[in-house]
Design a protein around this motif. Structure first.
Motif, PDB file in Angstrom:
ATOM      1  N   ARG A 181       0.827  -1.207   0.000  1.00  0.00           N
ATOM      2  CA  ARG A 181       0.000   0.000   0.000  1.00  0.00           C
ATOM      3  C   ARG A 181       0.862   1.258   0.000  1.00  0.00           C
ATOM      4  O   ARG A 181       0.542   2.235  -0.689  1.00  0.00           O
ATOM      5  CB  ARG A 181      -0.938  -0.003   1.204  1.00  0.00           C
ATOM      6  N   ALA A 182       1.930   1.257   0.758  1.00  0.00           N
ATOM      7  CA  ALA A 182       2.820   2.415   0.761  1.00  0.00           C
ATOM      8  C   ALA A 182       3.452   2.607  -0.612  1.00  0.00           C
ATOM      9  O   ALA A 182       3.566   3.738  -1.104  1.00  0.00           O
ATOM     10  CB  ALA A 182       3.898   2.245   1.837  1.00  0.00           C
ATOM     11  N   HIS A 183       3.844   1.508  -1.239  1.00  0.00           N
ATOM     12  CA  HIS A 183       4.466   1.629  -2.556  1.00  0.00           C
ATOM     13  C   HIS A 183       3.479   2.140  -3.591  1.00  0.00           C
ATOM     14  O   HIS A 183       3.820   2.971  -4.440  1.00  0.00           O
ATOM     15  CB  HIS A 183       5.034   0.275  -3.009  1.00  0.00           C
ATOM     16  N   GLN A 184       2.255   1.655  -3.543  1.00  0.00           N
ATOM     17  CA  GLN A 184       1.274   2.082  -4.534  1.00  0.00           C
ATOM     18  C   GLN A 184       0.922   3.558  -4.382  1.00  0.00           C
ATOM     19  O   GLN A 184       0.540   4.212  -5.363  1.00  0.00           O
ATOM     20  CB  GLN A 184       0.016   1.223  -4.447  1.00  0.00           C
ATOM     21  N   ARG A 185       1.059   4.103  -3.191  1.00  0.00           N
ATOM     22  CA  ARG A 185       0.762   5.524  -2.999  1.00  0.00           C
ATOM     23  C   ARG A 185       1.987   6.402  -3.180  1.00  0.00           C
ATOM     24  O   ARG A 185       1.899   7.494  -3.765  1.00  0.00           O
ATOM     25  CB  ARG A 185       0.168   5.760  -1.615  1.00  0.00           C
ATOM     26  N   TYR A 186       3.152   5.971  -2.709  1.00  0.00           N
ATOM     27  CA  TYR A 186       4.326   6.837  -2.675  1.00  0.00           C
ATOM     28  C   TYR A 186       5.491   6.342  -3.533  1.00  0.00           C
ATOM     29  O   TYR A 186       6.504   7.036  -3.639  1.00  0.00           O
ATOM     30  CB  TYR A 186       4.815   6.995  -1.229  1.00  0.00           C
ATOM     31  N   ALA A 199       3.089  10.485   9.972  1.00  0.00           N
ATOM     32  CA  ALA A 199       1.735  10.917   9.623  1.00  0.00           C
ATOM     33  C   ALA A 199       1.226  10.198   8.388  1.00  0.00           C
ATOM     34  O   ALA A 199       0.045   9.828   8.299  1.00  0.00           O
ATOM     35  CB  ALA A 199       1.716  12.431   9.403  1.00  0.00           C
ATOM     36  N   ASN A 200       2.109   9.967   7.428  1.00  0.00           N
ATOM     37  CA  ASN A 200       1.691   9.260   6.224  1.00  0.00           C
ATOM     38  C   ASN A 200       1.479   7.774   6.482  1.00  0.00           C
ATOM     39  O   ASN A 200       0.604   7.156   5.878  1.00  0.00           O
ATOM     40  CB  ASN A 200       2.709   9.486   5.106  1.00  0.00           C
ATOM     41  N   ASN A 253      -9.482  15.719   5.283  1.00  0.00           N
ATOM     42  CA  ASN A 253      -9.186  16.946   4.538  1.00  0.00           C
ATOM     43  C   ASN A 253      -7.735  17.377   4.723  1.00  0.00           C
ATOM     44  O   ASN A 253      -7.051  17.751   3.762  1.00  0.00           O
ATOM     45  CB  ASN A 253     -10.133  18.065   4.976  1.00  0.00           C
ATOM     46  N   ILE A 254      -7.268  17.318   5.961  1.00  0.00           N
ATOM     47  CA  ILE A 254      -5.875  17.684   6.233  1.00  0.00           C
ATOM     48  C   ILE A 254      -4.920  16.688   5.574  1.00  0.00           C
ATOM     49  O   ILE A 254      -3.886  17.072   5.008  1.00  0.00           O
ATOM     50  CB  ILE A 254      -5.632  17.753   7.747  1.00  0.00           C
ATOM     51  N   GLU A 255      -5.264  15.418   5.623  1.00  0.00           N
ATOM     52  CA  GLU A 255      -4.406  14.410   5.008  1.00  0.00           C
ATOM     53  C   GLU A 255      -4.299  14.612   3.507  1.00  0.00           C
ATOM     54  O   GLU A 255      -3.215  14.509   2.924  1.00  0.00           O
ATOM     55  CB  GLU A 255      -4.930  13.013   5.339  1.00  0.00           C
ATOM     56  N   PRO A 292       0.749  15.185   0.194  1.00  0.00           N
ATOM     57  CA  PRO A 292       1.776  15.881  -0.593  1.00  0.00           C
ATOM     58  C   PRO A 292       3.133  15.924   0.104  1.00  0.00           C
ATOM     59  O   PRO A 292       4.180  15.787  -0.546  1.00  0.00           O
ATOM     60  CB  PRO A 292       1.182  17.284  -0.770  1.00  0.00           C
ATOM     61  N   ALA A 293       3.119  16.125   1.431  1.00  0.00           N
ATOM     62  CA  ALA A 293       4.388  16.129   2.159  1.00  0.00           C
ATOM     63  C   ALA A 293       5.055  14.763   2.109  1.00  0.00           C
ATOM     64  O   ALA A 293       6.284  14.659   2.010  1.00  0.00           O
ATOM     65  CB  ALA A 293       4.158  16.547   3.612  1.00  0.00           C
ATOM     66  N   GLY A 294       4.245  13.702   2.153  1.00  0.00           N
ATOM     67  CA  GLY A 294       4.800  12.350   2.045  1.00  0.00           C
ATOM     68  C   GLY A 294       5.447  12.103   0.696  1.00  0.00           C
ATOM     69  O   GLY A 294       6.539  11.517   0.614  1.00  0.00           O
ATOM     70  N   HIS A 295       4.800  12.558  -0.365  1.00  0.00           N
ATOM     71  CA  HIS A 295       5.394  12.417  -1.697  1.00  0.00           C
ATOM     72  C   HIS A 295       6.704  13.203  -1.795  1.00  0.00           C
ATOM     73  O   HIS A 295       7.698  12.709  -2.361  1.00  0.00           O
ATOM     74  CB  HIS A 295       4.412  12.905  -2.758  1.00  0.00           C
ATOM     75  N   ALA A 296       6.703  14.426  -1.264  1.00  0.00           N
ATOM     76  CA  ALA A 296       7.906  15.247  -1.338  1.00  0.00           C
ATOM     77  C   ALA A 296       9.058  14.617  -0.559  1.00  0.00           C
ATOM     78  O   ALA A 296      10.203  14.587  -1.027  1.00  0.00           O
ATOM     79  CB  ALA A 296       7.606  16.651  -0.804  1.00  0.00           C
ATOM     80  N   LEU A 297       8.761  14.099   0.637  1.00  0.00           N
ATOM     81  CA  LEU A 297       9.826  13.535   1.463  1.00  0.00           C
ATOM     82  C   LEU A 297      10.369  12.243   0.877  1.00  0.00           C
ATOM     83  O   LEU A 297      11.590  12.025   0.869  1.00  0.00           O
ATOM     84  CB  LEU A 297       9.318  13.298   2.882  1.00  0.00           C
ATOM     85  N   THR A 298       9.497  11.366   0.382  1.00  0.00           N
ATOM     86  CA  THR A 298      10.016  10.130  -0.223  1.00  0.00           C
ATOM     87  C   THR A 298      10.823  10.438  -1.478  1.00  0.00           C
ATOM     88  O   THR A 298      11.818   9.755  -1.756  1.00  0.00           O
ATOM     89  CB  THR A 298       8.876   9.154  -0.553  1.00  0.00           C
ATOM     90  N   SER A 299      10.447  11.470  -2.217  1.00  0.00           N
ATOM     91  CA  SER A 299      11.256  11.874  -3.377  1.00  0.00           C
ATOM     92  C   SER A 299      12.627  12.360  -2.928  1.00  0.00           C
ATOM     93  O   SER A 299      13.647  12.061  -3.568  1.00  0.00           O
ATOM     94  CB  SER A 299      10.539  12.977  -4.162  1.00  0.00           C
TER      95      SER A 299
END
Length: 309
Positions: A157-162, A241-242, A262-264, A270-277
């Motif tokens: 699930r983490a891989h499919q999202r991030y 958080a992610n 809504n906050i998520e 978006p913060a999770g995508h930025a950090l994993t990148s």
């Protein structure tokens, strides 16, 4: 203002080295060289989905999610609380887990089997009784299967999202099938072979799951009191958080974790995508020599699951 390329390269090297050391430990470089460089057949060829998933920065989020989800089985959590030393030596536990995943995913078949044999020997000695008087044994196939399905579901699930390269439907099923190879070696007789089987087995455990005192304490430790310097607390909070955001609603409710859709959607994801990148950038594999290595040893040498499990 343009930042000189050597300065950027040096920053990436320092960040990547720091992350790698945290995940892989002081023996990380030697383990990496052996895992990826030793000749011999592997359990998984370079194109298999398990190598794609376990070599991606999304594993940082998937690993945290797996710990939270796994804690909800009272027998499994009692064994972890009593025997794993996760509070006294959390980084050592992470490094051992990371090296195990790396060896079984990328290492030679002989080294993978040796790693499995060591884990099974440890499990055979882990026994005890919960606070409620329930006996547990870490080698129990039923408990092993819970740890396995919670981990596989979390990583996927983490891989499919991030993940940088999310899998298609067939690839997701193939990933579950790949992980079954390791599960059977660990003593799990009937691991799931596709997403439907994974969902079925996860659902079958629901009546057994609850948030014990040990589970809530583990969640607080993992989410609120990680053994990190203050400078690393912010990025870690984003990962945490992610991880929480990907848990099923019932698991969050059991652990008393908030659900703020809504906050998520607006901020956490978006913060999770930025950090994993950023992690992916920092841990980019170093340039290889011109000589091409044997095909079966090609992998992602600086990946989260690479020296490391």
């Amino acid at each position: 203002m343009n930042i000189p390329v050597p300065r950027v390269s040096g920053l990436r090297e320092r960040l990547g080295s720091s992350l790698f050391t945290r995940v892989a430990g002081p023996a990380g470089p030697d383990n990496r060289a052996r895992i990826h460089g030793a000749p011999g057949p592997r359990w998984f060829s370079p194109e298999r989905p398990i190598r794609i998933v376990h070599g991606d920065a999304s594993m940082f989020i998937g690993g945290l999610r797996a710990l939270l989800l796994q804690s909800l089985h009272p027998l499994a959590m009692a064994a972890v609380a009593a025997h794993s030393g996760y509070r006294g030596d959390p980084w050592g536990r992470l490094q051992r887990t990371s090296t195990f995943l790396a060896v079984t995913t990328y290492g030679t078949a002989d080294d993978a089997q040796s790693a499995v044999d060591r884990v099974r020997a440890v499990h055979s000695r882990v026994t005890g009784t919960t606070a409620a008087g329930e006996p547990y044994h870490a080698a129990d196939p039923h408990l092993l299967a819970w740890v396995h399905v919670a981990e596989v579901d979390s990583f996927l699930r983490a891989h499919q999202r991030y993940g940088r390269r999310p899998l298609d439907g067939a690839g997701c099923d193939a990933y579950v099938a790949d992980t079954a190879r390791v599960a059977r070696a660990l003593g799990i007789p009937d691991p799931p072979l596709d997403r439907a089987g994974l969902a079925e087995q996860l659902a079958a455990y629901r009546p057994e799951l609850r948030a014990t005192r040990e589970a809530r304490e583990a969640a607080r430790f993992v989410l609120r009191h990680p053994p990190l310097p203050w400078v690393a607390r912010g990025p870690y909070a984003v990962l945490a958080a992610n991880a929480v955001s990907t848990l099923p609603p019932w698991a969050r409710e059991l652990l008393g974790l908030p659900h703020l859709p809504n906050i998520e959607t607006a901020f956490v994801r978006p913060a999770g995508h930025a950090l994993t990148s950023a992690i992916r950038w920092a841990m980019k594999p170093p340039a290889r020599p011109a000589v091409r290595p044997p095909r079966e040893s090609a992998a992602t040498p600086n990946s989260p699951a690479s020296p490391a499990r």
